[in-house]
Scaffold this active site. Structure first.
Site, PDB file in Angstrom:
ATOM      1  N   HIS A   1     -40.801 -21.829   5.950  1.00  0.00           N
ATOM      2  CA  HIS A   1     -40.606 -22.469   4.657  1.00  0.00           C
ATOM      3  C   HIS A   1     -41.865 -23.211   4.211  1.00  0.00           C
ATOM      4  O   HIS A   1     -42.304 -23.081   3.077  1.00  0.00           O
ATOM      5  CB  HIS A   1     -39.409 -23.424   4.748  1.00  0.00           C
ATOM      6  CG  HIS A   1     -39.454 -24.360   5.926  1.00  0.00           C
ATOM      7  ND1 HIS A   1     -39.808 -23.947   7.188  1.00  0.00           N
ATOM      8  CD2 HIS A   1     -39.242 -25.695   6.039  1.00  0.00           C
ATOM      9  CE1 HIS A   1     -39.794 -24.975   8.018  1.00  0.00           C
ATOM     10  NE2 HIS A   1     -39.443 -26.053   7.336  1.00  0.00           N
ATOM     11  N   ARG A   2     -42.495 -23.962   5.127  1.00  0.00           N
ATOM     12  CA  ARG A   2     -43.675 -24.752   4.752  1.00  0.00           C
ATOM     13  C   ARG A   2     -44.863 -23.838   4.486  1.00  0.00           C
ATOM     14  O   ARG A   2     -45.615 -24.048   3.539  1.00  0.00           O
ATOM     15  CB  ARG A   2     -43.996 -25.766   5.855  1.00  0.00           C
ATOM     16  CG  ARG A   2     -44.960 -26.852   5.398  1.00  0.00           C
ATOM     17  CD  ARG A   2     -45.034 -28.034   6.349  1.00  0.00           C
ATOM     18  NE  ARG A   2     -43.740 -28.658   6.518  1.00  0.00           N
ATOM     19  CZ  ARG A   2     -42.921 -28.467   7.557  1.00  0.00           C
ATOM     20  NH1 ARG A   2     -43.280 -27.704   8.559  1.00  0.00           N
ATOM     21  NH2 ARG A   2     -41.744 -29.039   7.602  1.00  0.00           N
TER      22      ARG A   2
ATOM     23  N   ASN B   1     -47.871 -36.988   9.438  1.00  0.00           N
ATOM     24  CA  ASN B   1     -47.454 -36.029  10.453  1.00  0.00           C
ATOM     25  C   ASN B   1     -48.604 -35.058  10.779  1.00  0.00           C
ATOM     26  O   ASN B   1     -49.008 -34.244   9.950  1.00  0.00           O
ATOM     27  CB  ASN B   1     -46.218 -35.283   9.903  1.00  0.00           C
ATOM     28  CG  ASN B   1     -45.672 -34.266  10.869  1.00  0.00           C
ATOM     29  OD1 ASN B   1     -46.428 -33.612  11.584  1.00  0.00           O
ATOM     30  ND2 ASN B   1     -44.362 -34.121  10.883  1.00  0.00           N
TER      31      ASN B   1
ATOM     32  N   ASP C   1     -41.546 -32.266   1.210  1.00  0.00           N
ATOM     33  CA  ASP C   1     -40.256 -32.734   1.721  1.00  0.00           C
ATOM     34  C   ASP C   1     -39.492 -31.502   2.164  1.00  0.00           C
ATOM     35  O   ASP C   1     -39.551 -30.456   1.511  1.00  0.00           O
ATOM     36  CB  ASP C   1     -39.476 -33.490   0.644  1.00  0.00           C
ATOM     37  CG  ASP C   1     -38.337 -34.279   1.281  1.00  0.00           C
ATOM     38  OD1 ASP C   1     -38.610 -35.148   2.118  1.00  0.00           O
ATOM     39  OD2 ASP C   1     -37.166 -34.008   0.960  1.00  0.00           O
ATOM     40  N   SER C   2     -38.813 -31.610   3.302  1.00  0.00           N
ATOM     41  CA  SER C   2     -38.175 -30.423   3.850  1.00  0.00           C
ATOM     42  C   SER C   2     -36.894 -30.776   4.566  1.00  0.00           C
ATOM     43  O   SER C   2     -36.602 -31.951   4.797  1.00  0.00           O
ATOM     44  CB  SER C   2     -39.151 -29.726   4.816  1.00  0.00           C
ATOM     45  OG  SER C   2     -39.648 -30.646   5.765  1.00  0.00           O
TER      46      SER C   2
ATOM     47  N   PHE D   1     -41.031 -28.210  16.340  1.00  0.00           N
ATOM     48  CA  PHE D   1     -40.529 -29.587  16.416  1.00  0.00           C
ATOM     49  C   PHE D   1     -39.128 -29.613  15.804  1.00  0.00           C
ATOM     50  O   PHE D   1     -38.621 -28.594  15.334  1.00  0.00           O
ATOM     51  CB  PHE D   1     -41.470 -30.559  15.672  1.00  0.00           C
ATOM     52  CG  PHE D   1     -41.517 -30.351  14.177  1.00  0.00           C
ATOM     53  CD1 PHE D   1     -42.270 -29.326  13.616  1.00  0.00           C
ATOM     54  CD2 PHE D   1     -40.797 -31.177  13.318  1.00  0.00           C
ATOM     55  CE1 PHE D   1     -42.301 -29.122  12.246  1.00  0.00           C
ATOM     56  CE2 PHE D   1     -40.819 -30.974  11.937  1.00  0.00           C
ATOM     57  CZ  PHE D   1     -41.573 -29.945  11.402  1.00  0.00           C
ATOM     58  N   GLY D   2     -38.510 -30.780  15.825  1.00  0.00           N
ATOM     59  CA  GLY D   2     -37.251 -30.983  15.108  1.00  0.00           C
ATOM     60  C   GLY D   2     -36.161 -29.990  15.477  1.00  0.00           C
ATOM     61  O   GLY D   2     -35.824 -29.798  16.648  1.00  0.00           O
TER      62      GLY D   2
ATOM     63  N   ASP E   1     -36.219 -26.780  15.301  1.00  0.00           N
ATOM     64  CA  ASP E   1     -36.702 -25.426  15.638  1.00  0.00           C
ATOM     65  C   ASP E   1     -35.947 -24.756  16.795  1.00  0.00           C
ATOM     66  O   ASP E   1     -35.651 -23.561  16.714  1.00  0.00           O
ATOM     67  CB  ASP E   1     -38.204 -25.452  15.949  1.00  0.00           C
ATOM     68  CG  ASP E   1     -39.062 -25.455  14.689  1.00  0.00           C
ATOM     69  OD1 ASP E   1     -38.634 -24.847  13.689  1.00  0.00           O
ATOM     70  OD2 ASP E   1     -40.137 -26.054  14.704  1.00  0.00           O
TER      71      ASP E   1
HETATM   72  P1  IMP Z   1     -39.589 -34.782   5.986  1.00  0.00           P
HETATM   73  O1  IMP Z   1     -40.772 -35.119   6.863  1.00  0.00           O
HETATM   74  O2  IMP Z   1     -39.051 -35.929   5.213  1.00  0.00           O
HETATM   75  O3  IMP Z   1     -39.875 -33.584   5.141  1.00  0.00           O
HETATM   76  O4  IMP Z   1     -38.416 -34.441   7.013  1.00  0.00           O
HETATM   77  C1  IMP Z   1     -38.043 -33.160   7.237  1.00  0.00           C
HETATM   78  C2  IMP Z   1     -37.086 -33.075   8.430  1.00  0.00           C
HETATM   79  O5  IMP Z   1     -36.489 -31.781   8.368  1.00  0.00           O
HETATM   80  C3  IMP Z   1     -37.828 -33.113   9.750  1.00  0.00           C
HETATM   81  O6  IMP Z   1     -37.871 -34.395  10.293  1.00  0.00           O
HETATM   82  C4  IMP Z   1     -36.984 -32.173  10.600  1.00  0.00           C
HETATM   83  O7  IMP Z   1     -35.840 -32.830  11.027  1.00  0.00           O
HETATM   84  C5  IMP Z   1     -36.542 -31.133   9.602  1.00  0.00           C
HETATM   85  N1  IMP Z   1     -37.525 -30.028   9.517  1.00  0.00           N
HETATM   86  C6  IMP Z   1     -38.320 -29.731   8.461  1.00  0.00           C
HETATM   87  N2  IMP Z   1     -39.117 -28.693   8.725  1.00  0.00           N
HETATM   88  C7  IMP Z   1     -38.833 -28.328   9.988  1.00  0.00           C
HETATM   89  C8  IMP Z   1     -39.362 -27.298  10.833  1.00  0.00           C
HETATM   90  O8  IMP Z   1     -40.285 -26.536  10.498  1.00  0.00           O
HETATM   91  N3  IMP Z   1     -38.820 -27.227  12.053  1.00  0.00           N
HETATM   92  C9  IMP Z   1     -37.830 -28.060  12.484  1.00  0.00           C
HETATM   93  N4  IMP Z   1     -37.318 -29.042  11.746  1.00  0.00           N
HETATM   94  C10 IMP Z   1     -37.810 -29.170  10.494  1.00  0.00           C
END
Ligand code: IMP
Length: 200
Positions: free
Chosen positions: A184-185, A11, A73-74, A156-157, A159
């Protein structure tokens, strides 16, 4: 020679964030692709930390012996939905479903739910595998509320539906620097930077 940090993600948004935050150290940050590593792991842990460790260990097994390997992971936890989608945030409604649809679905599931019950948080765990095999994890959290409509075009996502009450904005309405300062990140990465400085 500069120390190599290999970050187990493809990413590019995440890589830019990590480079910015670790940039003030004398470490070189590489993606696994830059390091010539390919991993294909099943994220079948039951916590963010476990999933981050699964990715970091898989990459560390293929990295150079003196590399520091990081992975994250988030996810988004919505209290009213029993902390869904949580560790399944990326897979919610299907990995390939657009976030416009995912976000609208979550807004719909919260229809009629008042402000004070719309609490939510983004959570991020970062895992590190050090040369020699020692493992570290750090967690960062940002608290907020789910909005009533999408707002903003940054990030993204999820947000656009994640409102930060103290800022009166969604995280999609923050620029990169503003988001890194509170996200968070950003928090998890800065905590990991400090831990790494202590042990290296
Ligand atoms: P990962 O890449 O497996 O950690 O997936 C984390 C998922 O959580 C992402 O694809 C988003 O759906 C969501 N996510 C995590 N961090 C964010 C953020 O900073 N903004 C928006 N969505 C987030």
């Amino acid at each position: 020679m500069k120390r190599r940090i290999v970050f187990a993600t493809g990413n590019t948004d995440k890589l830019r964030e990590i480079r910015e935050i670790l940039g003030e150290t004398d470490w070189t940050v590489l993606s696994i692709k830059d390091a010539g590593i390919r991993i294909d792991v099943e994220e079948n842990g039951s916590t963010y930390e476990e999933n981050a460790l699964i990715k970091a260990r898989a990459a560390a097994a293929l990295a150079q012996a003196d590399d520091i390997v990081l992975a994250d992971d988030s996810g988004l936890e919505i209290d009213y939905l029993n902390r869904e989608p949580g560790i399944y945030s990326a897979r919610y409604l299907g990995e390939d479903t657009s976030y416009r649809i995912k976000n609208q679905n979550l807004i719909d599931r919260l229809q009629g739910v008042p402000d004070e019950k719309r609490t939510a948080r983004f959570v991020c765990a970062i895992a590190a595998v050090l040369p020699g095999g020692k493992e570290l994890t750090c967690r960062g959290v940002i608290e907020g509320r789910i909005g009533y409509e999408e707002r903003g075009s940054g990030g993204f996502g999820y947000d656009p539906i994640f409102q930060v009450p103290e800022l009166g904005k969604s995280t999609a309405e923050l620029n990169e620097e503003e988001k890194n300062a509170v996200s968070h990140r950003g928090k998890a990465l800065r905590a990991m930077r400090e831990k790494l400085k202590e042990v290296l």
